[in-house]
Design a protein around this motif. Structure first.
Motif, PDB file in Angstrom:
ATOM      1  N   ALA A   1      10.589   3.236   6.273  1.00  0.00           N
ATOM      2  CA  ALA A   1       9.339   3.583   5.597  1.00  0.00           C
ATOM      3  C   ALA A   1       9.746   3.830   4.149  1.00  0.00           C
ATOM      4  O   ALA A   1      10.669   4.570   3.878  1.00  0.00           O
ATOM      5  N   PRO A   2       9.106   3.156   3.178  1.00  0.00           N
ATOM      6  CA  PRO A   2       9.580   3.219   1.802  1.00  0.00           C
ATOM      7  C   PRO A   2       9.698   4.639   1.268  1.00  0.00           C
ATOM      8  O   PRO A   2       8.917   5.522   1.630  1.00  0.00           O
TER       9      PRO A   2
ATOM     10  N   ARG B   1       2.136  -2.092  10.405  1.00  0.00           N
ATOM     11  CA  ARG B   1       1.829  -1.473   9.116  1.00  0.00           C
ATOM     12  C   ARG B   1       2.570  -2.209   8.004  1.00  0.00           C
ATOM     13  O   ARG B   1       3.790  -2.336   8.029  1.00  0.00           O
ATOM     14  N   SER B   2       1.802  -2.682   6.998  1.00  0.00           N
ATOM     15  CA  SER B   2       2.414  -3.565   5.993  1.00  0.00           C
ATOM     16  C   SER B   2       3.390  -2.824   5.085  1.00  0.00           C
ATOM     17  O   SER B   2       4.245  -3.433   4.465  1.00  0.00           O
ATOM     18  N   SER B   3       3.286  -1.493   5.005  1.00  0.00           N
ATOM     19  CA  SER B   3       4.194  -0.772   4.112  1.00  0.00           C
ATOM     20  C   SER B   3       5.515  -0.413   4.782  1.00  0.00           C
ATOM     21  O   SER B   3       6.383   0.176   4.146  1.00  0.00           O
TER      22      SER B   3
ATOM     23  N   LEU C   1       3.657   5.318  11.859  1.00  0.00           N
ATOM     24  CA  LEU C   1       4.449   4.665  10.814  1.00  0.00           C
ATOM     25  C   LEU C   1       4.604   3.180  11.085  1.00  0.00           C
ATOM     26  O   LEU C   1       4.785   2.381  10.163  1.00  0.00           O
TER      27      LEU C   1
ATOM     28  N   GLN D   1      12.181   8.961   6.816  1.00  0.00           N
ATOM     29  CA  GLN D   1      11.112   9.598   7.606  1.00  0.00           C
ATOM     30  C   GLN D   1      10.989   8.991   9.005  1.00  0.00           C
ATOM     31  O   GLN D   1      10.518   9.639   9.923  1.00  0.00           O
TER      32      GLN D   1
ATOM     33  N   GLU E   1       0.857  -1.191   0.000  1.00  0.00           N
ATOM     34  CA  GLU E   1       0.000   0.000   0.000  1.00  0.00           C
ATOM     35  C   GLU E   1       0.888   1.234   0.000  1.00  0.00           C
ATOM     36  O   GLU E   1       2.066   1.169   0.320  1.00  0.00           O
ATOM     37  N   LYS E   2       0.293   2.351  -0.368  1.00  0.00           N
ATOM     38  CA  LYS E   2       1.006   3.615  -0.344  1.00  0.00           C
ATOM     39  C   LYS E   2       1.363   3.948   1.103  1.00  0.00           C
ATOM     40  O   LYS E   2       0.485   3.991   1.958  1.00  0.00           O
ATOM     41  N   PRO E   3       2.648   4.162   1.400  1.00  0.00           N
ATOM     42  CA  PRO E   3       3.020   4.436   2.795  1.00  0.00           C
ATOM     43  C   PRO E   3       2.428   5.762   3.261  1.00  0.00           C
ATOM     44  O   PRO E   3       2.469   6.746   2.517  1.00  0.00           O
ATOM     45  N   PRO E   4       1.880   5.796   4.460  1.00  0.00           N
ATOM     46  CA  PRO E   4       1.187   7.004   4.922  1.00  0.00           C
ATOM     47  C   PRO E   4       2.127   8.185   5.122  1.00  0.00           C
ATOM     48  O   PRO E   4       1.694   9.333   5.058  1.00  0.00           O
ATOM     49  N   ALA E   5       3.424   7.918   5.322  1.00  0.00           N
ATOM     50  CA  ALA E   5       4.337   9.015   5.662  1.00  0.00           C
ATOM     51  C   ALA E   5       4.735   9.838   4.445  1.00  0.00           C
ATOM     52  O   ALA E   5       5.258  10.933   4.578  1.00  0.00           O
ATOM     53  N   TRP E   6       4.513   9.316   3.232  1.00  0.00           N
ATOM     54  CA  TRP E   6       5.081   9.957   2.057  1.00  0.00           C
ATOM     55  C   TRP E   6       4.341  11.235   1.669  1.00  0.00           C
ATOM     56  O   TRP E   6       3.130  11.239   1.537  1.00  0.00           O
TER      57      TRP E   6
END
Ligand SMILES: [Zn+2]
Lengths: 252, 93
Positions: free
Chosen positions: B88-89, B58-60, B49, B10, A181-186
């Motif tokens: 975090a990607p 969190r899977s990401s 995060l 991040q 999924e799109k990472p929330p932090a980005w």
């Protein structure tokens, strides 16, 4: 993969020094000449990557990037120039690549990757160099690379950190295995020096060259983490998600 | 036991700006125990995060023990002086 194409005397003169690289040689150069790469987008990562691939003689480059050149592009998007402010980015990129190497086919597409063009753009090339700032675009390219059996070189950066990994569907984890999924932090805007995005870009370009010319050891199932604030480089093993909705069927 | 934690990108700012820290956990603790400890210690920004809205990992977010990515679903037990890296990607460009 494209069919190798024979070199002309002009090619031999141009690529002489890189053909001295052990394991590459004239056969490697012929493979690059027969290869095609999509670079999306052509910003801080995509500009230096496209420039290196054009310099190295990848026969056909497809550059996708929407919008016009803004002053804030110029600290890192090295194919954009001051005199092109306000004019289309992709025109600036194509013009600079042709200035460097007029022997290549260079196609400019004034669009970013989206749901309606992803399949067609990925379908035009052997390898995708992912330099997009948004995860939606990255995950779309990954989906098409897996569906069409292409190769993805993934370059990314934020602040003084950068990472690179290479995806060969069915042999390595895909991007959706790593982050489904799109990472929330980005965020759309991020701190960046051109030297940091350029480092990831040059490493990505070398990954593409190795995979296309079949030499060296690419980052397959491995992610290179680069911390340029402390100059720490680590090679990490990444894992395939056995339930990955994108690539699972390739492993059954 | 002592665990060395490393934050990338991040994650680092969410954890207060330090790249590395050492935390002390009970013997037999897993990556999930470490995550709960860190979320509690650093507050909401880092917790968001590390954990999804339902409280699951969190899977990401990528987690590495030593140089190997580990599975959030069955996180391994940690050993003393293990080095755990959280990423975090990144996208960028
Ligand atoms: Zn996958």
């Amino acid at each position: 993969m494209g069919t190798p194409r024979p070199l002309t005397p002009e090619d031999r003169a141009r690529y002489e020094w890189q053909m001295w690289t052990p394991g590459f040689g004239e056969a490697g150069q012929e493979k690059l000449k027969g290869a095609s790469v999509l670079i999306s987008r052509c910003g801080g990562l995509g500009s230096p990557a496209a420039y290196e691939l054009a310099a190295a003689g990848v026969g056909r480059l497809v550059i996708a990037h929407a919008g016009n050149v803004k002053p804030s592009d110029l600290n890192r998007q090295l194919l954009m120039t001051h005199d092109w402010l306000g004019k289309p980015r992709v025109e600036s990129a194509v013009r600079r690549l042709r200035e460097l190497n007029p022997t290549l086919e260079i196609e400019g597409v004034p669009e970013n990757i989206n749901e309606s063009n992803a399949a067609e753009l990925v379908g035009r090339v052997d390898l995708v160099l992912d330099a997009a700032p948004l995860f939606e675009e990255r995950l779309l390219m990954n989906r098409e690379v897996v569906a069409q059996g292409k190769i993805l070189v993934e370059c990314a950066m934020y602040d003084m950190d950068a990472n690179v990994t290479t995806v060969i569907p069915g042999r390595t984890p895909c991007l959706a295995c790593l982050f489904p999924e799109k990472p929330p932090a980005w965020k759309r805007q991020f701190p960046v020096f051109g030297g940091v995005s350029g480092t990831a870009a040059c490493i990505g370009a070398i990954e593409a060259i190795k995979v296309l010319a079949d030499f060296g050891q690419p980052l397959l199932g491995e992610m290179l983490l680069m911390d340029l604030r402390h100059m720490t480089f680590r090679k990490m093993k990444v894992r395939r998600d056995p339930n990955c909705p994108v690539c699972r069927r390739l492993w059954d | 036991m002592q665990i060395e934690v490393e934050y990338v990108a991040q994650m680092r700012s969410a954890a207060g700006g330090a790249t590395r820290e050492t935390v002390t956990l009970a013997q037999g603790a897993t990556v999930r125990d470490l995550v709960a400890h860190l979320a509690n210690r650093h507050g909401d920004t880092l917790a968001a995060l590390l954990l999804a809205e339902d409280g699951r990992p969190r899977s990401s977010t990528l987690v590495f023990v030593g140089e190997e990515q580990v599975d959030w679903e069955c996180p391994p037990e940690l050993s003393d002086s293990a080095k755990v890296t959280f990423l975090a990607p990144l996208a960028g460009g």
